[in-house]
Write an enzyme that holds these catalytic residues in place. Structure first.
Site, PDB file in Angstrom:
ATOM      1  N   GLY A  10       0.671  -0.797   0.056  1.00 55.37           N
ATOM      2  CA  GLY A  10      -0.425  -0.249   0.171  1.00 55.37           C
ATOM      3  C   GLY A  10       0.755   1.315   0.297  1.00 55.37           C
ATOM      4  N   GLY A  13       0.050   5.321  -1.130  1.00 54.08           N
ATOM      5  CA  GLY A  13      -1.753   5.657  -0.940  1.00 54.08           C
ATOM      6  C   GLY A  13      -0.478   7.127   0.522  1.00 54.08           C
ATOM      7  N   ASP A  36       2.037  -1.329  -5.056  1.00 55.45           N
ATOM      8  CA  ASP A  36       0.952  -1.133  -4.703  1.00 55.45           C
ATOM      9  C   ASP A  36      -0.402  -2.032  -5.719  1.00 55.45           C
ATOM     10  OD1 ASP A  36      -0.591   1.425  -2.768  1.00 55.45           O
ATOM     11  OD2 ASP A  36      -1.650   1.035  -4.435  1.00 55.45           O
ATOM     12  N   TYR A 143     -14.632   0.574   8.413  1.00 56.77           N
ATOM     13  CA  TYR A 143     -13.877   0.889   8.188  1.00 56.77           C
ATOM     14  C   TYR A 143     -13.315   0.837   9.839  1.00 56.77           C
ATOM     15  CZ  TYR A 143      -9.498   3.349   8.090  1.00 56.77           C
ATOM     16  OH  TYR A 143      -8.072   4.598   8.825  1.00 56.77           O
ATOM     17  N   LYS A 147     -11.119  -2.068  11.496  1.00 55.92           N
ATOM     18  CA  LYS A 147      -9.486  -1.156  12.811  1.00 55.92           C
ATOM     19  C   LYS A 147      -9.737  -2.475  14.012  1.00 55.92           C
ATOM     20  CE  LYS A 147      -7.111   0.870   9.833  1.00 55.92           C
ATOM     21  NZ  LYS A 147      -5.642  -0.323   8.398  1.00 55.92           N
TER      22      LYS A 147
HETATM   23  C1  VAH Z   1     -10.579   8.097   6.942  1.00 55.35           C
HETATM   24  N1  VAH Z   1      -8.086   9.968   6.979  1.00 55.35           N
HETATM   25  O1  VAH Z   1     -10.978   9.668   7.499  1.00 55.35           O
HETATM   26  C2  VAH Z   1      -8.815   8.369   7.196  1.00 55.35           C
HETATM   27  C3  VAH Z   1      -8.304   8.320   8.783  1.00 55.35           C
HETATM   28  C4  VAH Z   1      -9.537   9.159  11.128  1.00 55.35           C
HETATM   29  C5  VAH Z   1      -9.458   9.489  10.130  1.00 55.35           C
HETATM   30  O2  VAH Z   1      -8.671   6.576   9.338  1.00 55.35           O
HETATM   31  O3  VAH Z   1     -10.993   7.682   6.954  1.00 55.35           O
END
Ligand code: VAH
Length: 318
Positions: A10, A13, A36, A143, A147
């Protein structure tokens, strides 16, 4: 001749681009293998680069063996806003990708591995102010869920297999050397380009949306510092809280206006407002400061000065 051979997954990015430059400085271009999903361009023409799909675990293993990799920085992920538009792919890329790399690292003697978590791993019932290292985490975005799950897997691979994997919960990251990656905090990057180009910006978050942020030079410093810290100093194997400063879109606009007096901002919140509302406003990163000496060099004022100074220079060079 460095015996450290670094694989960055990656690399193209927002973080990966600057991390590639920093790691090349530290270990030499020939010891940093950048990868990437996209074809090589820009800085990636100046060193070793391979296109790599993080879901192709055989391709990852081939590179680990070909270059005798000792350290892996696994950054590939769909960020918050992008993953909400494609939940199942976001989960697959973020989770299957991480598990492929954890297993390859475990089975192939990788000395150290880095994987970024995010303050997105917190959720709507997390304490919003000075969010503690350990507290309720009920993320409600794809997301954030990936995480939070990823943090659990990293701690599991450390405890069960002794894999030396380290992690930081990045806040919103601000930079000018690479494109933002489709996140909710990206407004804090777009605003600078719009202010310089058009003198006005329509913000997709409301004016009072405070979010924790960090300037990219500090994020890169923290990433390298945690990876170079002695193993005994890394006492948290899920992920460390980290942040530099908090601001709202209004506060950022006011700071920009000190440089561009005629700058105006309007607000038109979209779906990303709901994501931002579920995140903390400020972070307690005292454990990172105590365990491995973290401290940020840039505050909001210094970040704004540096962004407005460097973006025009970079745009001229393009
Ligand atoms: C997002 N820039 O906005 C990332 C980040 C805390 C935000 O993980 O998804």
């Amino acid at each position: 001749m460095s015996d450290t051979k670094v694989l960055i997954i990656g690399a193209g990015g927002q973080v990966g681009t600057e991390l590639t430059l920093a790691l090349r400085e530290s270990y030499g271009n020939q010891n940093v293998i950048a990868t990437d999903i996209k074809e090589a361009e820009g800085i990636f023409l100046d060193g070793i680069y391979h296109t790599l799909n993080v879901l192709d675990k055989d391709a990852i293993l081939d590179l680990v063996k070909k270059y005798k990799i000792t350290h892996i920085y696994h950054l590939a992920a769909l960020l918050s806003a992008t993953a909400e538009k494609n939940p199942m792919f976001g989960w697959e890329l973020n989770m299957d990708g991480l598990l492929h790399v954890l297993n390859i690292a475990k089975d192939n003697g990788i000395k150290r591995m880095y994987w970024p978590s995010s303050i997105a791993a917190f959720g709507p019932t997390t304490p919003k102010t000075n969010t503690p290292q350990d507290c309720v985490m009920d993320p409600n975005t794809v997301y954030g869920i990936s995480k939070q799950a990823g943090e659990r897997w990293c701690e599991y691979y450390f405890a069960k297999y002794g894999l030396d994997v380290r992690s930081i919960r990045y806040p919103g990251l601000i930079s000018y050397k690479s494109e933002p990656g489709g996140g909710t905090t990206d407004y804090a990057i777009h605003i600078f380009y719009e202010a310089l180009k058009n003198g006005t910006y329509e913000c997709f978050l409301s004016e009072d949306t405070g979010l924790p942020m960090l300037y990219m030079p500090d994020a890169i410093k923290a990433t390298i510092d945690i990876m170079e810290a002695p193993a005994e100093d890394i006492k948290i194997r899920s992920s460390y809280n980290l942040a530099g400063f908090t601001f709202t879109p209004k506060e950022l606009a006011d700071e920009i206006r000190k440089h561009i007096p005629e700058f105006t901002i309007t607000y038109k919140p979209d779906f990303r407002q709901g994501i931002a509302n579920s995140w903390p406003a400020s972070i307690d990163d005292s454990r990172a400061r105590a365990d491995w000496g973290w401290k940020n060099d840039y505050g909001m004022t210094e970040m704004v000065d540096d962004m407005l100074k460097n973006i025009p220079v970079m745009m001229e060079g393009r």
